[in-house]
Design an enzyme around this catalytic site. Structure first.
Site, PDB file in Angstrom:
ATOM      1  N   ASP A 271      -8.450  56.911  52.519  1.00 21.73           N
ATOM      2  CA  ASP A 271      -8.001  55.852  51.616  1.00 21.73           C
ATOM      3  C   ASP A 271      -7.661  54.605  52.435  1.00 21.73           C
ATOM      4  OD1 ASP A 271      -6.980  54.553  49.434  1.00 21.73           O
ATOM      5  OD2 ASP A 271      -5.519  56.099  48.911  1.00 21.73           O
ATOM      6  N   ASP A 332      -6.786  52.531  40.689  1.00 22.23           N
ATOM      7  CA  ASP A 332      -6.297  53.844  40.268  1.00 22.23           C
ATOM      8  C   ASP A 332      -6.311  54.021  38.746  1.00 22.23           C
ATOM      9  OD1 ASP A 332      -5.816  53.975  42.934  1.00 22.23           O
ATOM     10  OD2 ASP A 332      -3.708  54.549  42.755  1.00 22.23           O
TER      11      ASP A 332
HETATM   12  C1  GLA Z   1      -4.178  55.132  46.394  1.00 20.29           C
HETATM   13  C2  GLA Z   1      -5.332  55.933  45.835  1.00 20.29           C
HETATM   14  C3  GLA Z   1      -4.790  57.019  44.941  1.00 20.29           C
HETATM   15  C4  GLA Z   1      -3.838  57.913  45.721  1.00 20.29           C
HETATM   16  C5  GLA Z   1      -2.732  57.080  46.335  1.00 20.29           C
HETATM   17  C6  GLA Z   1      -1.874  57.885  47.282  1.00 20.29           C
HETATM   18  O1  GLA Z   1      -3.502  54.426  45.409  1.00 20.29           O
HETATM   19  O2  GLA Z   1      -6.211  55.088  45.135  1.00 20.29           O
HETATM   20  O3  GLA Z   1      -5.856  57.790  44.402  1.00 20.29           O
HETATM   21  O4  GLA Z   1      -4.551  58.607  46.712  1.00 20.29           O
HETATM   22  O5  GLA Z   1      -3.264  55.996  47.075  1.00 20.29           O
HETATM   23  O6  GLA Z   1      -0.871  57.123  47.864  1.00 20.29           O
END
Ligand code: GLA
Length: 505
Positions: A271, A332
């Site tokens: 990520d 998200d």
């Molecule tokens: C980001 C990702 C999420 C999750 C969070 C964890 O926002 O897009 O899917 O993995 O980080 O902190």
């Protein structure tokens, strides 16, 4: 100072080191240390030097490393400056200020989603050295595309994030593995049990990352999940910190890949998070993923590599080359219809990038979390199946209701998602609130979905032409399994609902 020069200077440890006291001519000059500030951005130090009225400085953060003070100047009894603010077009910079109060530096400002309001105390040159951010070695150049034999169809499983966020532990992961088996979800095709953010502890003296106290023994945990006939995933970032402020892989990429392999993991979600500060164009983002993709490959262990950089730089066009089998295409998901619909209908990546061993990922499922109606969740599942999207459940599997279980395990719906051709559906036509999407299947038939994005029931006919056929002689309702020899005059679709059929000529 240009960013490149600035970075080079910090790397060499030359600039911004303490000015000799004789040159210090503002009250702000010197080293200021900050303890225990919130991990995003995690301010550890401020350094200010001034000479002949020209002020320079940095705020060192765990999140972005040293953040340069832009246009620093003293006004109204405070040192004011701006910081570069990544990832926010409306606010490419943010204003900050420092006021000296009772011998302490009161620092205020905002960066990314973090608000800083912290008090720092004076430090010395040796403290500055101890708190200096350690830049990683330059990114390696791109090498040959990394081949993948994994994920012939979109990966399926469960991830801890949507339900548990960072409140995840060994016990809960084991319970999810158990529930995956006892509910029949495993046998329906859900294979991966993925730990998302929040498992990380600190690095040991050799730099090997340790799990935090909630994960006492990672090897025992992966063994357990494997013993249930499942696979297990883990999470990191190429930045110094993950999105929830935990230790990232910055400067430790190969070492971390080896740690995950040694522990027995089968999947890594990687990520971008704080890495966006260091890798902020197509070339560096791509190389940062390649670095980890190559490191995973070098372990000799099979890993699904899940790229998470929210769809930047047309990730689908290069996701496979860096070793990825899935790549997030959006921000998200949250457990509400407007967000799910926006990312699923309007923001998912280009269908041409999807196919066996590489899929657009509009994010994890929210089915079972309770924020949407049954019709809205049916739309969610239908849209993800039509999109050949990875199916990563996101609810507490121990609390799977019979309705949720039926929705997640419908074999015909899963078969559309998992179809060997791996085609991502496209919207063919839109009429009012209704949309018709088509997904050609490996056996020559075509899956058609009729979505109603409006707030009242609507009706529309599907035609053979929607499936590229002159006549339709077989129709299977995917949700119910009902079969017929022709398409009905029209379908009535509930508000925010969906109908899905597979048709053949
Ligand atoms: C980001 C990702 C999420 C999750 C969070 C964890 O926002 O897009 O899917 O993995 O980080 O902190």
């Amino acid at each position: 100072m240009s960013r490149a020069l600035f970075t080079a200077a910090v790397l060499l440890g030359t600039s911004l080191s303490l000015a000799a006291p004789a040159l210090a001519n503002t009250a702000y000059d010197g080293v200021w240390l900050f303890d225990d500030t919130p991990p995003t951005p995690g301010v550890t130090m401020m350094q200010v030097t001034s000479k002949g009225g020209k002020i320079e400085g940095t705020v060192t953060t765990q999140w972005y490393g040293p953040v340069e003070m832009l246009n620093p100047h003293v006004t109204d009894g405070a040192l004011k400056f701006d910081t570069r603010n990544i990832n926010d077009r409306e606010h490419p910079t943010r204003p900050w200020s420092v006021a000296i109060e009772g011998g302490k530096a009161h620092l205020k400002g905002r960066i990314w989603e973090s608000e800083v309001d912290a008090s720092g105390y004076r430090g010395k040159a040796k403290d500055a050295q101890a708190h200096a951010f350690k830049f990683s070695a330059p990114l390696p150049a791109l090498g040959a595309p990394i081949p993948s034999k994994l994920a012939a169809t979109p990966p399926m499983g469960w991830s801890s994030w949507n339900k548990f966020a960072e409140h995840i532990d060994d016990k809960t992961v084991r319970a999810m593995a158990d529930a995956m088996v006892s509910t029949g979800l495993r046998d329906a095709g859900f294979l991966y049990v993925n730990i998302d953010d929040g498992w990380q502890g600190k690095r040991d003296a050799n730099g090997v990352l340790q799990p935090n106290e909630k994960f006492p023994d990672m090897k025992a945990l992966t063994d357990y999940v494997h013993s249930r006939g499942l696979k297990i995933g883990i999470y990191s970032s190429q930045g110094p910190r993950t999105c929830a402020g935990y230790e990232g892989s910055y400067g430790h990429v190969r070492q971390d890949a080896q740690t995950y392999a040694d522990w027995g993991f089968d999947y890594l979600k990687y990520d971008l998070c704080s890495g966006e500060w260091f890798y902020d164009d197509a070339d560096t983002v791509k190389r940062s993923y390649y670095e980890m993709g190559a490191a995973l490959q070098a372990t000799g262990r099979d890993f699904i590599f899940s790229l998470c950089e929210y769809g930047r730089f047309d990730v689908g066009s290069w996701g496979r080359d860096v070793g990825g089998q899935l790549w997030r295409t959006t921000g998200d998901i949250t457990d509400d219809y407007p967000t799910m619909a926006k990312i699923g209908f309007d923001k998912n990546g280009k269908p041409e990038w999807a196919g066996p061993h590489g899929f657009n990922d509009p994010d994890m499922l929210e089915i079972g979390n309770g924020g949407m109606s049954a019709d809205e969740y049916r739309t969610h599942m239908t849209l993800w199946a039509m999109s050949a999207a990875p199916l990563m459940m996101g609810h507490d599997l121990r609390e799977t209701s019979p309705e949720t279980l039926a929705m997640l395990t419908n074999p015909r719906v899963i078969a559309v998602d998992q179809d060997a051709k791996g085609v991502q559906a496209k919207a063919l036509r839109k009429q009012g609130t209704m949309e018709v999407w088509a997904k050609p299947l490996a056996d020559g038939r075509v899956a058609l979905a009729l979505f109603n994005r409006g707030d009242a029931a609507g009706s529309l006919a599907l035609t053979p032409g929607d499936a590229g056929l002159t006549a339709v002689t077989q129709v299977e309702d995917v949700w119910s399994g009902a079969k017929s020899a022709k398409l009905p005059a029209s379908y009535t679709v509930p508000a925010r609902g969906a109908v899905m059929v597979v048709v053949g000529g």
